[in-house]
Motif scaffolding. Structure first.
Motif, short mmCIF file in Angstrom:
data_model
loop_
_atom_site.label_atom_id
_atom_site.label_comp_id
_atom_site.label_asym_id
_atom_site.label_seq_id
_atom_site.Cartn_x
_atom_site.Cartn_y
_atom_site.Cartn_z
N VAL A 3 1.02 -0.85 0.03
CA VAL A 3 0.40 0.26 -0.20
C VAL A 3 1.11 0.95 0.03
O VAL A 3 1.85 1.18 0.88
CB VAL A 3 -1.19 0.16 1.34
CG1 VAL A 3 -1.75 1.16 1.76
CG2 VAL A 3 -1.67 -0.92 1.16
N VAL A 4 0.62 2.74 -0.80
CA VAL A 4 1.00 3.53 -0.79
C VAL A 4 0.06 4.78 -0.35
O VAL A 4 -1.12 4.88 -0.69
CB VAL A 4 1.38 4.23 -1.57
CG1 VAL A 4 2.07 5.32 -2.10
CG2 VAL A 4 2.77 3.18 -2.68
N ILE A 5 0.24 5.52 1.21
CA ILE A 5 -0.35 6.01 1.74
C ILE A 5 0.33 7.51 1.06
O ILE A 5 1.52 7.81 1.61
CB ILE A 5 0.42 5.82 3.15
CG1 ILE A 5 -0.89 5.08 3.62
CG2 ILE A 5 -0.95 6.88 3.89
CD1 ILE A 5 -0.22 3.84 4.37
N ARG A 6 -0.78 8.84 1.37
CA ARG A 6 -0.56 9.77 0.89
C ARG A 6 -1.31 10.66 1.96
O ARG A 6 -2.10 10.73 1.59
CB ARG A 6 -0.40 9.88 -0.79
CG ARG A 6 0.36 9.50 -1.81
CD ARG A 6 0.21 9.59 -2.81
NE ARG A 6 1.46 9.09 -4.08
CZ ARG A 6 0.53 8.28 -4.77
NH1 ARG A 6 -0.62 8.46 -5.17
NH2 ARG A 6 1.90 7.78 -5.74
N VAL A 7 -0.29 11.73 2.47
CA VAL A 7 -0.97 12.71 3.46
C VAL A 7 -0.75 13.91 2.21
O VAL A 7 0.55 14.92 2.65
CB VAL A 7 -0.74 12.71 4.49
CG1 VAL A 7 -1.31 13.33 5.76
CG2 VAL A 7 -0.65 11.01 5.41
N CYS A 8 -1.84 15.14 2.64
CA CYS A 8 -2.23 15.87 1.94
C CYS A 8 -1.83 17.15 2.77
O CYS A 8 -3.22 17.02 3.82
CB CYS A 8 -2.06 16.14 1.19
SG CYS A 8 -2.19 18.26 0.15
N LYS A 9 -1.13 17.65 4.06
CA LYS A 9 -0.87 18.47 4.96
C LYS A 9 -1.94 19.61 5.00
O LYS A 9 -3.21 20.45 5.30
CB LYS A 9 -0.07 18.89 5.73
CG LYS A 9 1.08 17.61 6.45
CD LYS A 9 2.21 17.96 7.15
CE LYS A 9 2.75 20.05 7.57
NZ LYS A 9 3.90 19.37 8.26
#
Length: 157
Positions: A3-9
């Motif tokens: 899984v690739v997790i992307r967080v956009c602050k």
């Protein structure tokens, strides 16, 4: 492939992708100093920015479930060394941990123990963490089940 997790602050969102397909999208809370830039030191309340990996899984966290991140990584360590915030030995330990796929030392001047985790037990709103990324417990349950050690976590400004 994991899984690739992307967080956009900026948007306060998290997306998880498996084989290029978004399998989870949710709203998150960040560190109380998240708007002040990337994490630089212990106690600054900021959420890191960069590429990390899931290095621990805790099924019985105080905050429901938790996925530990490999902050500080080699990039964080080298930048801190250049700024004079850590010594060469500390930098080398952090670089080696990344090269060897181990959890980094979380007890350095840069801070550590950064997690993706569930809600505050008392139900806090807004940015309330010490630098972590907090999700609703139902979203955290899904993410926890999807993720494995070594999965990629990208945190963007």
């Amino acid at each position: 492939m994991g899984v690739v997790i992307r967080v956009c602050k900026h948007a306060r969102t998290l997306e998880a992708f498996r084989d290029g397909v978004c399998v989870l999208r949710c709203v998150v809370s960040l560190g109380s100093g998240a708007n002040d830039g990337p994490k630089r030191r212990e106690g600054d309340g900021r959420t890191p920015e960069g590429r990390y990996r899931v290095c621990t899984k805790n099924v019985s966290s105080r905050f429901f479930r938790a996925l530990g991140l490999s902050y500080p990584n080699a990039r964080d360590a080298r930048a801190a060394l250049a700024r004079g915030e850590i010594d060469e030995a500390t930098c080398l330990r952090l670089v080696r941990a990344e090269e060897e796929g181990r959890r980094p030392d979380w007890n350095t001047p840069l801070g550590g123990f950064i997690m993706l985790h569930g809600e505050h037990p008392q139900g806090r709103e807004g940015d309330w963490t010490a630098g972590c990324v907090a999700l609703a417990n139902a979203d955290m349950a899904r993410l926890f089940a999807l993720c494995a050690l070594g999965d990629c976590v990208e945190i963007a400004p």
